[in-house]
Design an enzyme around this catalytic site. Sequence first.
Site, PDB file in Angstrom:
ATOM      1  N   GLU A   1       7.446  30.830 -50.093  1.00 10.52           N
ATOM      2  CA  GLU A   1       7.436  30.419 -48.687  1.00 10.52           C
ATOM      3  C   GLU A   1       6.934  28.983 -48.529  1.00 10.52           C
ATOM      4  OE1 GLU A   1       5.341  33.187 -46.168  1.00 10.52           O
ATOM      5  OE2 GLU A   1       5.175  31.741 -44.531  1.00 10.52           O
TER       6      GLU A   1
ATOM      7  N   GLU B   1      -7.014  24.130 -43.928  1.00 14.44           N
ATOM      8  CA  GLU B   1      -8.243  24.140 -44.740  1.00 14.44           C
ATOM      9  C   GLU B   1      -7.977  24.884 -46.047  1.00 14.44           C
ATOM     10  OE1 GLU B   1      -8.299  24.828 -41.293  1.00 14.44           O
ATOM     11  OE2 GLU B   1      -8.729  22.682 -41.229  1.00 14.44           O
TER      12      GLU B   1
END
Lengths: 371, 389
Positions: free
Chosen positions: B242, B373
């Site tokens: 993905e 993050e």
Amino acid sequence: MDLEFNEEQAQAAEAARRFLARECPATLVRRVREGRPAHPDALWAGMGAQGWLALPFAEKYGGFDADWVTLGAVIEELGRACDPTPFIDCVVSCGGLIQDAGSEAQKQRWLPALGRGELLVSLAMLEVATDPDPEQVATRLEAAGSSYRLSGRKLFVERAAGAHLLLVTAREAASGELRLVLVPAQEPGVELVRLQSFAHPHLFEVRLDDVAIDAGQILGEGADAMPHLRRALQCTAALLAAAAAGGSQRVLEMTLAHARERQQFGRPIGSFQAVQHMLADVWTDVETARLAAYEAITELHLGRAADEKVAIARCASSETFVRSCFTAHQIFGGVGFMWEADLHLWTRKAKEIELACGGTVLWRRQLATLL
Amino acid sequence: MDFRFTPEQEQLRQDIRRFLDEHVSAELRAEIATSAHTPGPLARCFLRLLGERGWLGIGWPTEYGGQGRTMLEQMIFYDELDLRDIHYGGLTITSLAMTLMKLASEEQKRTYLPRILRGELEICLGYTEPGAGSDLASLITRAERDRDDYVITGQKVFTTGAHYSSHIWLLARTDPGLPRHKGLSVFIFPLDSPGITVRPLYTMGRIRTNEVFLDHVRVPASAMIGAPNSGFHTVAVALDFERIFMGKYARLRRNFSDLVACCRKLSRNGRTLLEDPVVQDRLVGLHIAIERLRLLCFKSAWKVDRGQVPTAEASAQKVLASELEQRLADEGMKILGPCGQLESGSPHAPMEGRLVDAWLLAPMMRFGGGTNEIQRDIIAQRGLGLPRA
Ligand SMILES: Cc1cc2nc3c(=O)[nH]c(=O)nc-3n(C[C@H](O)[C@H](O)[C@H](O)COP(=O)(O)OP(=O)(O)OC[C@H]3O[C@@H](n4cnc5c(N)ncnc54)[C@H](O)[C@@H]3O)c2cc1C
């Protein structure tokens, strides 16, 4: 040097916060954004009863002659609450212009009603879709016997549909000077077209087609109104900075609360260094933006040439508000992105404030000329 | 070194363009623009057409009926789709199907792959739960073995596409006795199975997503992908597929070009916006950033084609693309002046309000699909070999 409110100002802020916590919940903000209703009548009446709508006006017009910092303190709280009212546009910009540029008779006529919350006025200033410059005015005020005719097109007029009066900037055909004209929003020849903005829920294009104006509707005694407009825009900018500081402070608090509460990997996400650094940056932004806002406001208070400080405050605080919302979304993750979550109300407000009254671009330009 | 596409690749792009120009009608584009990311009848039809013409299998190995094309060629194809705002079915094809090929049983492959290839199946992702976002391994949806079946009970959230997809690809806990990562398994099953309730969640970004409630949903043991309790690995494989497609540059480039065109057309104070040095400088900054992203996309695809895994590159791509999306939208609006805030359909709205749409969607790009993050952790730890915190 004293970087705190005095006792009176602190009390005003405190009272405002309590009042708004009760009368201006996020549910109301949301409903007004969705246009149900477009104007928060009860809140507005309540603000009138608190005396806020008359704060900047002289006592003889039913006002309180409040000092700038007190006004700033109340507006900071409005920003915190993401208030859905036209306070800054109606009271600060338009009320300020009427008080500053109006004749004695005009002040007597409009200011007390405005201060009681019975009169809604919207500033109709911008004309060019790409240009926030208030001097780009093609709207014409033409003498016709003892009265006048007004024609032109205004853009980005806030809440024009709910306003009683539009305060229109126009060029007097003969002199080319700027005039401020009060036009009833329902007058024949005034057409309102709704604009759809993601930032401001109630923006309009106002088309003025040969509207009949009599001399009493033109503020002042026929002198160039540009200095009045500049002064009003400056006060507005300084107070918008206070609103942005309040809004971003609130967003920081919401984000901090979420970072403390939300657990991932068995600990609060606020314990991750990456999250802490983001929040540390927001705090630094917010702290300096608020200081900049009040430095600008105190310059106005002292009656100094506040151009530079106001420009800095206007830009710094708006950037801070938008940026703190971006960071808030990052730290909230999925839940903050939901329509039902309140965060996006502040996110849109941040952009609304950035763009208000010509937006920050104007002040960046101003600052460049002051270097 | 050669940074250019080969003549064959350029030819492929022309072929794709010709096909898309012929079949992506104005009506289809209008449907997509107003459908809140839910495919309408035209989009569905188009997906089937892509299947019929063999385009859906562009990156699949030939043994599964695909064209066996390289990643660079796939990138060309998906960029062209992206330029036309077509984004349905992508993940099912590029990530889930590839994972099935790698990990599913022969029978599962026979059941799902041909139908996916024909554009008949759309599969939504049931990973996230209210308590399990970045920390996916903490999820609590339970799948309990009952003879030949599993019985699934729990709640998923932000399950995009669950209201129109045919199937769900779901991660659930099969063995609560094992350590967190170890007791999970992936299942695939039809969304009309008894016991499933889908409720809409509307967002600030117009995209609709869903909550999915599972109440004693009975699925056969054959719905499990891979071995029991290997679900975390399965998801990691799917996520790796993905991620390569996550940070794309084509649409950003298109929006940027449209912005430049707009600046050439609109004027302020007697000159076009493009003649304003402040505008020029902002545009130049965006231009450079988009070029960086393009190069990174090329590098990732090129690495894949050489049999390498672009771990750091794919994560960096996602970070760059999502942050650039927000920057382009915000700076673009600033450049356009007050009209920048106007939405599609409003008088005076520039660029059909596309920057506004991007602005409202941008926050999700930054935290969705593995937050930035977490992506930066991947770059630092898996890419640069730095120790974990
Ligand atoms: C519109 C939309 C569509 C979506 N579609 C799907 C879908 O189809 N299927 C699906 O399964 N999910 C979907 N998601 C969910 C999405 O993948 C999650 O939102 C995302 O994984 C982040 O999880 P969270 O929202 O719980 O944020 P959290 O994990 O709670 O993160 C909040 C913040 O904490 C930070 N954080 C968390 N852990 C760490 C760490 N270890 N170190 C540093 N920082 C950390 C994050 O970076 C973030 O800033 C969708 C979400 C949205 C909004």
